[in-house]
Design a protein around this motif. Structure first.
Motif, mmCIF file in Angstrom:
data_model
loop_
_atom_site.group_PDB
_atom_site.id
_atom_site.type_symbol
_atom_site.label_atom_id
_atom_site.label_comp_id
_atom_site.label_asym_id
_atom_site.label_seq_id
_atom_site.Cartn_x
_atom_site.Cartn_y
_atom_site.Cartn_z
ATOM 1 N N MET A 1 85.847 -8.888 7.418
ATOM 2 C CA MET A 1 86.798 -7.398 8.346
ATOM 3 C C MET A 1 85.776 -7.228 9.765
ATOM 4 O O MET A 1 84.653 -8.109 8.855
ATOM 5 N N THR A 2 86.169 -7.819 10.963
ATOM 6 C CA THR A 2 85.400 -7.306 11.634
ATOM 7 C C THR A 2 85.591 -6.792 13.210
ATOM 8 O O THR A 2 86.824 -6.501 13.245
ATOM 9 N N ALA A 3 84.532 -6.053 13.741
ATOM 10 C CA ALA A 3 84.915 -5.048 14.343
ATOM 11 C C ALA A 3 84.806 -5.858 15.818
ATOM 12 O O ALA A 3 83.439 -6.394 16.198
ATOM 13 N N ALA A 4 85.892 -5.159 16.457
ATOM 14 C CA ALA A 4 85.610 -6.050 18.538
ATOM 15 C C ALA A 4 84.342 -5.210 18.871
ATOM 16 O O ALA A 4 84.496 -4.280 18.684
ATOM 17 N N GLY A 5 83.200 -5.488 19.542
ATOM 18 C CA GLY A 5 82.632 -5.185 20.242
ATOM 19 C C GLY A 5 82.539 -4.701 21.532
ATOM 20 O O GLY A 5 82.639 -5.116 22.377
ATOM 21 N N SER A 6 82.732 -3.094 21.391
ATOM 22 C CA SER A 6 82.807 -2.168 22.401
ATOM 23 C C SER A 6 81.594 -0.925 22.626
ATOM 24 O O SER A 6 81.515 -0.367 23.702
ATOM 25 N N VAL A 7 81.088 -0.906 21.810
ATOM 26 C CA VAL A 7 79.746 0.354 20.669
ATOM 27 C C VAL A 7 79.119 -0.435 20.383
ATOM 28 O O VAL A 7 78.563 -1.516 20.187
ATOM 29 N N GLY A 8 77.499 0.797 20.663
ATOM 30 C CA GLY A 8 76.273 0.030 21.110
ATOM 31 C C GLY A 8 75.865 1.008 20.546
ATOM 32 O O GLY A 8 75.913 2.482 20.406
ATOM 33 N N ILE A 9 74.233 0.435 19.856
ATOM 34 C CA ILE A 9 73.252 0.908 19.418
ATOM 35 C C ILE A 9 72.225 1.956 20.572
ATOM 36 O O ILE A 9 71.222 0.996 21.256
ATOM 37 N N LEU A 10 72.512 3.196 21.048
ATOM 38 C CA LEU A 10 71.654 3.549 22.162
ATOM 39 C C LEU A 10 70.209 4.733 21.915
ATOM 40 O O LEU A 10 69.496 4.299 22.188
ATOM 41 N N ALA A 11 70.245 4.290 20.587
ATOM 42 C CA ALA A 11 68.503 4.361 19.315
ATOM 43 C C ALA A 11 68.617 4.538 17.782
ATOM 44 O O ALA A 11 69.526 4.931 17.509
ATOM 45 N N THR A 12 67.393 4.197 17.857
ATOM 46 C CA THR A 12 66.871 4.352 16.371
ATOM 47 C C THR A 12 66.063 5.503 16.332
ATOM 48 O O THR A 12 65.132 4.855 17.379
ATOM 49 N N ALA A 13 65.470 5.391 15.105
ATOM 50 C CA ALA A 13 64.479 6.375 14.590
ATOM 51 C C ALA A 13 64.366 6.097 13.336
ATOM 52 O O ALA A 13 65.545 5.830 12.766
ATOM 53 N N CYS A 14 63.022 5.483 12.932
ATOM 54 C CA CYS A 14 62.844 5.876 11.125
ATOM 55 C C CYS A 14 61.508 6.668 11.068
ATOM 56 O O CYS A 14 60.814 6.997 11.938
ATOM 57 N N SER A 15 61.583 7.355 9.729
ATOM 58 C CA SER A 15 60.428 8.136 9.197
ATOM 59 C C SER A 15 59.987 8.207 8.252
ATOM 60 O O SER A 15 61.188 7.900 7.508
ATOM 61 N N PHE A 16 59.121 7.463 7.427
ATOM 62 C CA PHE A 16 58.488 6.940 6.512
ATOM 63 C C PHE A 16 57.234 8.016 6.011
ATOM 64 O O PHE A 16 56.684 8.765 7.000
ATOM 65 N N PRO A 17 57.076 8.746 4.821
ATOM 66 C CA PRO A 17 56.091 8.713 4.344
ATOM 67 C C PRO A 17 54.818 8.548 4.695
ATOM 68 O O PRO A 17 54.466 7.352 5.011
ATOM 69 N N THR A 18 53.658 9.853 5.242
ATOM 70 C CA THR A 18 52.389 9.347 5.512
ATOM 71 C C THR A 18 51.175 8.424 4.246
ATOM 72 O O THR A 18 50.821 7.318 4.975
ATOM 73 N N GLU A 19 51.780 8.905 3.263
ATOM 74 C CA GLU A 19 51.221 7.612 1.868
ATOM 75 C C GLU A 19 51.741 6.474 1.906
ATOM 76 O O GLU A 19 53.025 6.432 1.822
ATOM 77 N N THR A 20 50.115 6.097 1.656
ATOM 78 C CA THR A 20 51.270 4.579 1.133
ATOM 79 C C THR A 20 50.099 3.996 -0.715
ATOM 80 O O THR A 20 49.674 4.921 -0.094
#
Lengths: 335, 338
Positions: free
Chosen positions: A1-20
């Motif tokens: 299935m596919t969506a018609a294109g009329s909507v967009g991604i206004l903003a994104t953000a990621c959050s990761f723990p500081t420890e690796t």
């Protein structure tokens, strides 16, 4: 299935723990031998490590920053959609983190949805439903999508006997809007094959195996690698790519950026081979640093490939994931 | 809705084994304290018996209901473009990692479908899912037929949700088709009040207490009933009114035009409070399912609608409001033209 294109991604953000934590340390802690072959196949050097209960804080942080970047507040959100893959604080679907986020963000005009079973492809599922709901409903203008995944304690190496990936922790959020002028969702194609519904499961912790609830070893994410190897993942991705191109009148040959999950170096190479895509140093860096953080990989990698002006206005981006043979998704965006 | 979408067929499956309400109360830990207004949970609830799945799995309940719906629709499963689950309690495997939608797809042979499950809304997941699926169908030329399903099997010793209801095991399914002229979906509304997210929940395996004599309590519906009384009850009718009015406005109908209400079968006192609080003639609210099977989560919407059609309560052309609340907390309202 596919969506018609009329909507967009206004903003994104990621959050990761500081420890690796180094992959060598993770393997040692879980009693798994790390061979050179496995190291090369995974292409993961370390993973982000948070408290098992950190998911809601990470999600809240990502959501707040995405909304702020979009210039919005909680009350502007009409729909909250959860694309988390791993278990949450309480048992889903009786409980869902989206409702807690609604409360914390004071998103009193929103209602919540969340999608199960798609693995990393839940990114596409959430995007598709949210975009179509915005397109179909003139009162629904803004959607907040999020995923927050923290590994089950002692369950970062998937699977110990034949490692497929190493799990890091993190969360991401996306704000979708009918008014977005960039990262327009041209189309999303999805397909499922129910024969592979159990390739990626947690055997315990629900109704199955209830009589063995003292078996903590059953509360572990497992991938049936034998079954996965039989799944036509590359062919399915190619088919979905062709379908989304055909439906949106786009040419895949002009796609500038390809975004895949950080499952492993081997998996990335397989996905890139489908479209003869060049390796992305930015995506490789994310994988090496954080490991696989479910659908948040795709948001983080999208951010990375378009950071610092690397993506020009009008560039096409293809986001793909095979969902362990069960649910595959391909989304085409115009930057 | 933009464009006409109708319910082509719907069905439910109840496992054959039954337990009387006395049998449930005999084995489950149910307080005997009187409820507000002098009500006795055991005596006054109005539920006589429930169905229990026994060895049947939750996904198996879904598959049986889905097969019945496909049979009633007289379609080939390969015609189905989209399958979405809306189960609201614990499933065979942990969500959101896993979804029963793949099992349903595989067992039906619905080879061209894309499948997923919505995991929010509690018993109002019917409306949230319906809203999402209708939007996808309206926005896409390639999605013409969709199957929605649910399968609920209460964990052992967790059929009584004191002081709210007693739950039944079973499954339900409905098939939507674009352009179908019957059971046309005129409007769907859903609302969530997130501050109530932890009033009802199931703790999950990480919260398991190995010393608890009730082995599977971590899977049980757990309620903060003080908050339920102090925070949910005061907004409950307000939220019902909100979603019902919004649905009526969207459908362009007035309250007195609604011929029938499909409402959950929680308890006799809840049904009475709904009718009194909303000033709805009790004869318009279909309540016959309460005695024979009690509450079946989100499937109440399907089950009671199917039965109301089958016994002739609802007829062609009638305007039907399906409305419920659910853990989360969520409220939903759907208006159909039969």
């Amino acid at each position: 299935m596919t969506a018609a294109g009329s909507v967009g991604i206004l903003a994104t953000a990621c959050s990761f723990p500081t420890e690796t934590r180094s992959v060598a340390d993770v393997f040692a802690a879980e009693g798994v031998e790390l061979s050179d072959v496995t190291t090369a196949r995974l292409g993961i050097d370390s993973v982000t490590v948070g408290d098992a209960e950190a998911g809601s804080e990470l999600a809240l942080d990502a959501a707040r920053r995405a909304l702020a970047d979009a210039g919005l507040v909680g009350k502007d959100v009409h729909l909250i959609v959860d694309y988390t893959v791993l278990p949450q604080h309480f048992l889903v679907p009786v409980w869902n983190l989206g409702n807690k986020l609604q409360h914390e963000l004071e998103a009193t005009n929103a209602f919540t949805l969340g999608f199960s079973g798609g693995g990393t492809s839940s990114f596409h599922v959430a995007l598709r439903f949210a975009a179509d709901m915005i397109a179909a409903n003139d009162r629904l203008r803004t959607a907040l999508l999020f995923g927050a995944d923290t590994a089950i304690p002692g369950n970062r190496v998937i699977n110990p006997d034949d490692p497929v990936t190493v799990l890091g922790d993190g969360a991401s959020a996306m704000v979708l809007s009918a008014e977005a002028e960039r990262d327009v969702i041209l189309g999303t194609e999805l397909i499922s094959d129910g024969a592979f519904h159990d390739v990626c499961t947690i055997p315990g912790g629900a109704l199955a195996h209830l009589g063995q609830d003292d078996r903590a070893d059953l509360y572990r994410l497992r991938i049936d690698t034998a079954k996965l190897s039989a799944a036509p993942t590359a062919a399915t991705l190619e088919r979905l790519g062709d379908a989304v191109a055909a439906r949106t009148g786009s040419e895949l040959s002009v796609v500038k950026h390809f975004v895949f999950p950080n499952l492993s170096a081997a998996d990335d190479a397989m996905c890139r081979a489908v479209w003869d895509a060049a390796a992305s140093p930015a995506i490789e860096a994310n994988r090496r640093l954080r490991g696989h953080v479910q659908a948040t990989d795709l948001v983080a990698n999208l951010e990375s490939v378009s950071a610092d002006g690397a993506c020009a206005e009008g560039d096409l981006l293809l986001v793909g994931s095979h969902g362990m043979g069960f649910t595959a998704g391909v989304t085409l965006l115009r930057h | 809705m933009d464009g006409q979408i109708g319910i082509l067929a719907e069905a439910y499956y109840l496992p054959p084994t039954r337990a009387s309400i006395d049998e449930v109360f005999g084995v489950e830990d149910v307080p005997t304290d009187a409820l507000a207004g002098g009500l006795d949970f055991r005596r006054d609830i109005g539920i006589e018996s429930i169905h229990v799945a026994g060895e049947e799995t939750a996904s198996g309940l879904s598959v049986k209901a889905a097969k019945l719906a496909v049979e009633r629709a007289a379609i080939d499963p390969s015609e189905i473009d989209l399958i979405v689950g809306f189960t609201s309690i614990a499933e065979d495997f942990v969500a959101p990692t896993w979804s029963a939608a793949g099992v349903v797809q595989h067992e039906l042979g619905a080879s061209r479908a894309f499948v997923t499950s919505n995991n929010t809304g509690g018993c109002a997941s019917y409306h949230a899912t319906l809203s999402a699926v209708c939007a996808v169908m309206a926005s896409s030329d390639s999605i013409n037929t969709a199957l929605l399903f649910a399968g609920d099997k209460a964990p052992p010793l967790n059929h009584a949700y004191y002081p709210v209801t007693v739950v039944c095991d079973g499954g339900s399914a409905l098939i939507l088709r674009k352009g179908h002229p019957r059971r046309v979906i005129l409007a769907v509304e859903a609302a969530t009040v997130g501050k109530l997210h932890d009033v009802l929940y199931a703790p999950g395996y990480p919260h398991r207490d190995p010393t608890d004599p009730c082995a599977n309590r971590w899977l049980h519906m757990t309620g903060d009933y003080q908050r339920f009384n102090e925070e949910v009850i005061p907004v409950n009718l307000f939220m019902f009114r909100k979603v019902m009015r919004a649905a009526m406005k969207r459908a362009g109908v007035q309250p007195d035009e609604i011929d029938h209400y499909i409402y959950p079968t929680f308890s006799s006192w809840d049904q009475r409070a709904f009718c009194e609080g909303m000033k709805i003639d009790p004869d318009k609210v279909y309540t016959r399912g309460l005695g024979p099977h009690g509450h079946l989560q989100e499937t109440d919407m399907v089950l009671n609608h199917v039965d109301a059609e089958a016994d002739g309560t609802i007829g062609d052309g009638d305007l039907v409001m399906l409305t419920t609340n659910g853990a989360g907390f969520a409220w939903g309202a759907t208006i159909l033209r039969q």
